[in-house]
Write a protein that holds these residues in place. Structure first.
Motif, PDB file in Angstrom:
ATOM      1  N   SER A  98      15.600  17.575  41.160  1.00  0.00           N
ATOM      2  CA  SER A  98      16.226  16.407  42.112  1.00  0.00           C
ATOM      3  C   SER A  98      14.944  15.236  42.754  1.00  0.00           C
ATOM      4  CB  SER A  98      17.325  16.890  42.941  1.00  0.00           C
ATOM      5  OG  SER A  98      16.720  17.808  44.100  1.00  0.00           O
ATOM      6  N   ALA A  99      14.137  16.238  43.235  1.00  0.00           N
ATOM      7  CA  ALA A  99      12.876  15.099  43.897  1.00  0.00           C
ATOM      8  C   ALA A  99      12.370  14.220  42.754  1.00  0.00           C
ATOM      9  CB  ALA A  99      11.948  16.624  44.277  1.00  0.00           C
ATOM     10  N   ALA A 100      11.921  14.028  41.724  1.00  0.00           N
ATOM     11  CA  ALA A 100      11.208  14.353  40.717  1.00  0.00           C
ATOM     12  C   ALA A 100      12.179  12.942  39.743  1.00  0.00           C
ATOM     13  CB  ALA A 100      10.606  15.324  39.395  1.00  0.00           C
ATOM     14  N   GLY A 101      13.284  12.568  40.267  1.00  0.00           N
ATOM     15  CA  GLY A 101      14.156  12.031  39.964  1.00  0.00           C
ATOM     16  C   GLY A 101      14.150  11.885  38.255  1.00  0.00           C
ATOM     17  N   GLY A 102      14.265  11.125  37.530  1.00  0.00           N
ATOM     18  CA  GLY A 102      14.074  11.049  36.228  1.00  0.00           C
ATOM     19  C   GLY A 102      12.582  11.700  35.179  1.00  0.00           C
ATOM     20  N   ALA A 103      12.023  11.814  35.796  1.00  0.00           N
ATOM     21  CA  ALA A 103      10.722  12.474  35.348  1.00  0.00           C
ATOM     22  C   ALA A 103      10.627  13.806  34.703  1.00  0.00           C
ATOM     23  CB  ALA A 103       9.036  12.754  36.569  1.00  0.00           C
ATOM     24  N   VAL A 104      11.730  15.114  35.027  1.00  0.00           N
ATOM     25  CA  VAL A 104      11.615  16.451  34.833  1.00  0.00           C
ATOM     26  C   VAL A 104      13.290  16.423  34.373  1.00  0.00           C
ATOM     27  CG1 VAL A 104      12.690  18.793  35.491  1.00  0.00           C
ATOM     28  CG2 VAL A 104      10.505  16.930  36.864  1.00  0.00           C
TER      29      VAL A 104
END
Length: 454
Positions: A98-104
């Motif tokens: 959730s903290a990384a957004g779409g990066a993870v």
């Protein structure tokens, strides 16, 4: 099935089951990033989640990670694969995505894995071959499809020149040797002093913490290396047992001498093989877990993008010689990582080109849980790490399993690489298109029995 770039799912390594039927985990987590690109951005993402000490495979020459140095790290990143293993509590792990957004794209538990249990040795299934279960294997399957071998099918046997598996795959008439092609075998290591491999180009690396050598104290890895890359003329005069006798060999010890490892070791081995441009990565390790892992699907897809084909054992969880069992138990299923759409799942055949009674079947309701190809996997003679009295104290052994079929595919794949210059997805297509079609259903044998170029 030929993988597509958009498919988001899995790997092939074997999990150690808990008493409740689940799989052991290490307490760490495997993070899959949306791409395998920006290493600094990935590190920043992990640091923003509270992981200040981040190690990368790029910190090591040839990306051969020394995992003993990873013990104090909060996270270990694998640059070629776009994945990381992190130490975090469940709450912290759940917040990474959730903290990384779409990066993870996924955060999954790290599993403990082991070699697929050997299906047996020279004496395995002798009773089956001549007994009443052979009759039952000739009956119609649940869907009215004949499951057994053809009555007119070939009946192969080891001879003085070639093992039966090499005969069945067309090796005796193949002029290619795998010269200039790299095969990485990720397993329990290799017996580096084996007399048949003196002078061969072997690069080895241990990815087991506290173990500095890739020497094989188990035997499984040595057997798999032998089938894929054994010599054209064994020094001891035994029949030829290796498919690609002039291939370059990368040995990654990702499992201990007891046959156990974890995702960190296996991912480190795959990352190393891809970084060193291995055209084929052979993994005769698997887990009886039907769910597809997004981690290993991303890894398989990214390896293909870099020209590395991962082939993996489908699994030995079928019990086809027990007709009284429920269908699901009798035919088993393809486990991780072979059930990934981007990792080639290999089934095992016997000397009459019937399906091995232990060989797992495709899962109809799991996207990617399909058998892709079949190879010789019953009573397969290959190299071993200790002398065997039945072979006059020489270093050989015959065992059975989808683990034995997989390195046949890896070795023959190297021959096609040399013959046609194909890698990655093109190699996948070539192997399946050139396979020998069979009377066995595709859920058991996929595209059929692999064949060497002629």
């Amino acid at each position: 099935m030929l993988p597509e770039d958009q498919q988001p799912t899995d790997v092939s390594t074997s999990l150690s089951p808990r008493p409740d039927g689940g799989a052991q985990t290490t307490g760490r987590w495997v993070v899959t990033f949306a791409d395998a690109g920006d290493e600094s951005a990935h590190a920043a993402t992990l640091r923003s989640a509270g992981m200040s000490n981040v190690m990368s495979s790029l910190d090591f020459e040839g990306q051969a990670m020394e995992l003993a140095e990873a013990g104090s790290s909060d996270a270990v990143m694998f640059a070629e694969l776009g994945v990381a293993v992190v130490s975090a509590d469940p709450r912290q792990a759940s917040g990474i995505r959730s903290a990384a957004g779409g990066a993870v794209v996924s955060v999954e538990p790290e599993y403990v894995q082991h070699v697929l249990p050997a299906a047996g040795d020279d004496r395995y299934l002798q009773g089956y071959r001549d007994g009443v279960t052979d009759v039952s294997a000739r009956l119609l399957g649940d869907a009215g499809v004949k499951l057994a071998r053809d009555e007119d099918a070939a009946d192969f046997a080891d001879n003085a020149q070639f093992t039966w598996g090499l005969q069945a795959t067309g090796i005796p008439s193949c002029s290619f040797t795998g010269a200039g092609i790299k095969i990485a075998v990720l397993d329990t290591g290799f017996h580096l002093a084996h007399p048949d491999f003196v002078g061969r180009n072997i690069i080895s690396q241990s990815f087991i913490q506290g173990v500095t050598s890739a020497e094989d104290g188990h035997g499984h890895g040595t057997h798999c290396v032998g089938t894929a890359c054994g010599p054209g003329a064994p020094a001891t005069g035994v029949a030829r047992y290796g498919c690609a006798p002039e291939a370059d060999i990368l040995v990654g010890k990702v499992l201990s001498d007891e046959g156990f490892g974890d995702d960190t070791s296996i991912l480190a081995g795959i990352n190393w093989a891809v970084a060193n441009r291995a055209e084929i990565i052979s993994m005769s390790i698997g887990a009886d877990v039907p769910q597809v892992s997004q981690v290993y699907e991303a890894v398989g897809r990214r390896a293909l993008n870099r020209g590395s084909l991962i082939v993996a054992a489908a699994g030995n969880n079928a019990r086809r010689d027990e007709p009284s069992l429920p269908t699901a138990e009798r035919y088993g299923f393809v486990g991780i990582s072979a059930n990934s759409p981007s990792i080639m799942a290999v089934a095992a055949l016997d000397e009459k080109l019937g399906i091995g009674v232990f060989s797992a079947r495709s899962l109809a309701d799991v996207h990617g849980g399909n058998i892709d190809l079949a190879g010789p996997g019953v009573r397969v003679l290959s190299s071993w790490n200790v002398p065997r009295p039945e072979y006059d104290d020489r270093h050989y052994r015959s065992i059975s399993g989808t683990s034995m079929a997989t390195p046949h595919v890896a070795g023959v794949a190297a021959l096609w690489c040399q013959a046609r210059g194909v890698t990655g997805r093109q190699l996948w297509t070539t192997l399946t298109q050139q396979a020998q079609r069979m009377q066995l259903p595709s859920v058991d044998a996929g595209s059929g029995l692999l064949q060497a170029p002629q």
